[in-house]
Each structure stands twice: as C-alpha cells, then as structure tokens.
Design an enzyme around this catalytic site. Structure first.
Site, PDB file in Angstrom:
ATOM      1  N   CYS A 145       2.464  11.377  25.873  1.00  0.00           N
ATOM      2  CA  CYS A 145       3.893  11.711  25.859  1.00  0.00           C
ATOM      3  C   CYS A 145       4.597  11.147  27.085  1.00  0.00           C
ATOM      4  CB  CYS A 145       4.073  13.233  25.784  1.00  0.00           C
ATOM      5  SG  CYS A 145       3.636  13.931  24.173  1.00  0.00           S
ATOM      6  N   CYS A 161       1.876  15.324  28.558  1.00  0.00           N
ATOM      7  CA  CYS A 161       0.517  14.812  28.743  1.00  0.00           C
ATOM      8  C   CYS A 161       0.586  13.369  29.245  1.00  0.00           C
ATOM      9  CB  CYS A 161      -0.268  14.889  27.439  1.00  0.00           C
ATOM     10  SG  CYS A 161       0.332  13.812  26.115  1.00  0.00           S
ATOM     11  N   LYS A 187       5.389   7.580  26.235  1.00  0.00           N
ATOM     12  CA  LYS A 187       6.445   7.490  25.212  1.00  0.00           C
ATOM     13  C   LYS A 187       7.808   7.830  25.792  1.00  0.00           C
ATOM     14  CE  LYS A 187       3.624   8.111  21.074  1.00  0.00           C
ATOM     15  NZ  LYS A 187       3.403   8.811  19.797  1.00  0.00           N
ATOM     16  N   HIS A 201       2.572  16.286  18.935  1.00  0.00           N
ATOM     17  CA  HIS A 201       2.883  16.901  20.224  1.00  0.00           C
ATOM     18  C   HIS A 201       4.363  17.290  20.223  1.00  0.00           C
ATOM     19  CE1 HIS A 201      -0.593  15.923  23.150  1.00  0.00           C
ATOM     20  NE2 HIS A 201      -1.050  16.008  21.915  1.00  0.00           N
ATOM     21  N   GLU A 220       6.906  17.064  22.224  1.00  0.00           N
ATOM     22  CA  GLU A 220       7.948  16.111  22.609  1.00  0.00           C
ATOM     23  C   GLU A 220       8.267  15.135  21.477  1.00  0.00           C
ATOM     24  OE1 GLU A 220       5.421  16.876  26.384  1.00  0.00           O
ATOM     25  OE2 GLU A 220       5.209  16.950  24.203  1.00  0.00           O
ATOM     26  N   ARG A 273      11.799  13.501  16.830  1.00  0.00           N
ATOM     27  CA  ARG A 273      11.994  13.287  15.390  1.00  0.00           C
ATOM     28  C   ARG A 273      13.087  14.220  14.867  1.00  0.00           C
ATOM     29  NH1 ARG A 273       7.374  10.765  12.805  1.00  0.00           N
ATOM     30  NH2 ARG A 273       7.971  11.796  10.883  1.00  0.00           N
TER      31      ARG A 273
END
Length: 393
Positions: A218, A127, A221, A74, A76, A81
């Site tokens: 997401c 999401c 996270k 995804h 985000e 990363r």
C-alpha cells in the site's frame, strides 16, 4: 483537525450494518481490521464519502485475468475503489442535470469545486516502507526472536526444496513462478523480509509459507497515486486534472519521517510528466490521536486476536458491500462459472488495453513514474502473465 476527520470516519463506519465487521469469535479470539476512508472539507465542515476495510490480498495462484475478482483487498485499495465509484456517481448526477457538492463540469471536462479538499484517513500506517520502522520499534525482544526463527526456517525450507529439485532434474533447479518473479526482479522485497532495509519496493505482507502475492504494498501504491492522482486511469478520461490528496491521517504505527520519505520524497525525482500531472510534494502527513475501535491497538494485551478475513466497501448514498476472498459475499457459481453479480461494473466490455489507448496522458505519466528508481522495479502483472504464457507454449 486530524481527530475531527477521524471522528467523521468513525461515525460513517458505525452507521453501516454489522455484516462484514469484526467481532469476538466463539473461541474468544478478537478480530481486528484496518479502516481507510476519504473525507472532503468545505467551509470547515467534513464529510466522509467513501471507505474500505480489509487486510487480505490474494496469492499469485489465486488471481484472475478475467477482471472478475478483486486481487487486493487491503483497506487503502478498497477505499480508493470506493472513492472512484463515488466520483462516477457524482458525474452521473451532473449529467442528469443535478448538482454535486464536490465536482463541476467546465468546458466539457469535470473538475473539483473551488474550496474542496480531500483527505485520506488510515487506521494504521500502510503496509510496506512507510510502516517498517514503526513495526520494528513496536516489537518486543521475544517477538523479534520468534520472527528471526521463522525467517531462518523459511530460508532453510527454500534451500531444501531447491536441493531436492536439483537432484530430481539432474542439476537443473525448477523454481515456482513466485520464486522466479522475486529472483529475476531483484528490486522488490517480499512482504516484510529484511524489514530493516528502508526505501525498497515491497509486495503485500503475508505468511512466509503461503502463496506470495505480487501486488505491490500500500505504501508503494499510495506513492504512485501521489504522482498519478487518486482518481485513477478511468476518471482521467473525464477530469481536467488528476485529483490529489491534501493530507494523509494515520492512527497506529505512525512514523512521520518514514511516511514522508516513502510517500513524498521517493517520488520527487519523477520528471517529464505530461501537463496536468505533478508530484504532490505538498502532501501533509498527520498523526491522529483517535484510535479505530476495531483496530489492532484497541485489543488488550491479554486478549488473543486475529485479523478479520472480510472486507467492506462503502460509498455515500449506496449500500455497503462485503468482500470475501475478492468476491462479493454470497456470490456463487453456476456450472463452474461465477455469476455476474460477483463481478465488478461492466464498462461495455472495455478492456485495460482499450483504456490505455484512450487515456494517453495517464499512460505517459505512468511510464515516467515507472522509469524512476526505485519504481523501475515495479511488478507488472500483465508482463508476468505474458511471460507465463510464453513458457507454457
């Protein structure tokens, strides 16, 4: 300011090669994707340093424990990363006796330069819980009816499967690994099931008849990063304090109340964090009027559309990379083994276990986060893997 940040991101995206970008297919379908990027400000000037696109996440049957594949593509996650790699590059500059516009070395530890602020742009609400109400409100009556039929069909297929297994096993129902994960946990909703229930942990969305993912949404996270910092475990070894965002800017499916509740208010109960860690209660949630040209909202109603399968990762000063099903585009196997060029950066064979031992304060902060409801239901892949291995013996 939010529109200025968005335009900065769009210019960075436009400068990238066409490879990995959505297009119009030969069958007339228009591809779309999600874009996320990190921008920093200095003296009222903005610069994009990392971005990611993507809408895909691997199902549980496709994941690898070897560290040779990206499970969550995804936008985000790819963006974060990329941002971590950007910061590693800045560290290399300083170690090489060069200067960095964003960080500095002070008493053996790195820290963000004074006056530097970091912003996260996302072309649509993440999401998970942050976008549930906006997605619900955007549905037509016809779409609601179609989705309801799909849910009923899924529930019926699961029931039929269970009945067949019960008759085969003499009354004992054999569930798949994914069935067990969601049933045993009970605190995590799969994708968008029960979308009218807010405040819940959720996994990545996907087709109900597909192999489910256990990667957290997401929204969940980002909420975690709002406590742990956007810079992650590895960089906690080098930085004096975690790096927190100044604001999050969103174009599509924006609902400020839902985003604030899911990204800020849900984590305000986390207590006992180690020194230097904090709940970033000052995170700003901002609406952007500029729409990403390759986003879903940019497609006309009479056009047939489909989400794009590839993902792009880009870091300032580096060539962009395209990921397909979690691997670099063009990566191949030799005698059944993926070639090293398809793997992530090798940290001298350092394992996650090694990093945990070195990053004690980060691990302690993570444990505090994971004991705070609703995050105490967080799906941990390593624990699920251990359970699977025990059952196989």
């Amino acid at each position: 300011m939010s529109d200025k940040i968005a335009n900065t991101v769009f210019k960075a995206f436009d400068s990238l090669p066409k490879k990995g970008k959505p297009s119009i297919k030969s069958n007339g379908k228009v591809e779309w994707t999600v874009l996320a990027a990190i921008v920093y400000s200095k003296n009222s000037e903005f610069k994009c340093v990392a971005l990611g696109t993507g809408t895909k996440c691997l199902g549980e049957k496709s994941v690898s424990l070897e560290g040779d594949i990206v499970h969550d593509s995804h936008a985000e996650v790819i963006c974060r990363r990329s941002f971590i790699l950007y910061l590693l590059n800045q560290i290399r500059l300083i170690i090489g006796n060069k200067s960095s516009e964003t960080i500095q070395l002070v008493n053996g530890k790195f820290m963000v330069n004074p006056g530097i602020k970091f912003y996260l742009y996302i072309s649509q609400a993440p999401c998970g819980d942050a976008s549930m109400s906006a997605l619900s409100n955007s549905q037509t009556d016809e779409q609601r009816e179609i989705n309801q039929v799909k849910r009923l069909q899924y529930s019926e297929s699961v029931k039929c499967k269970a009945d067949k297994e019960e008759s085969k096993e003499g009354g004992e129902i054999k569930r798949t690994n994914a069935d067990e994960i969601f049933s045993d946990n009970g605190k995590v909703k799969r994708g968008r099931l029960d979308y009218d229930l807010t405040g819940s942990l959720r996994t990545k969305p996907g087709r109900l008849d597909s192999d489910p993912s256990i990667s957290m949404s997401c929204t969940d996270k980002i909420a975690k990063w709002n406590v742990m910092g956007f810079s992650g475990r590895l960089l906690s070894l080098f930085f004096e304090t975690p790096i927190y965002l100044e604001s999050i800017i969103v174009s599509e499916f924006f609902d400020e109340e839902s985003m604030r509740k899911s990204l800020v208010e849900r984590v305000e109960g986390v207590q006992g964090l180690p020194e230097s860690y904090t709940v970033n209660s000052n995170l700003k949630i901002e609406k952007c009027l500029q729409m990403f040209p390759f986003g879903k909202a940019g497609i006309l109603e009479d056009m047939s559309s489909m989400y794009f399968l590839s993902a792009i990762s880009w870091v300032e000063g580096m060539d962009s990379e395209v990921l397909v099903s979690g691997r670099k585009q063009g990566a191949g196997k030799k005698k059944g083994v993926w070639l090293p060029t398809s793997r992530d950066m090798d940290l001298d064979n350092m394992t996650i276990s090694d990093l945990r031992k070195l990053s004690g304060s980060y691990q302690s902060a993570k444990q505090k986060f994971l004991t705070n409801p609703p995050f105490d239901g967080w799906l941990l892949r390593e624990e699920i893997s251990k359970k699977d291995m025990k059952e196989e013996k």
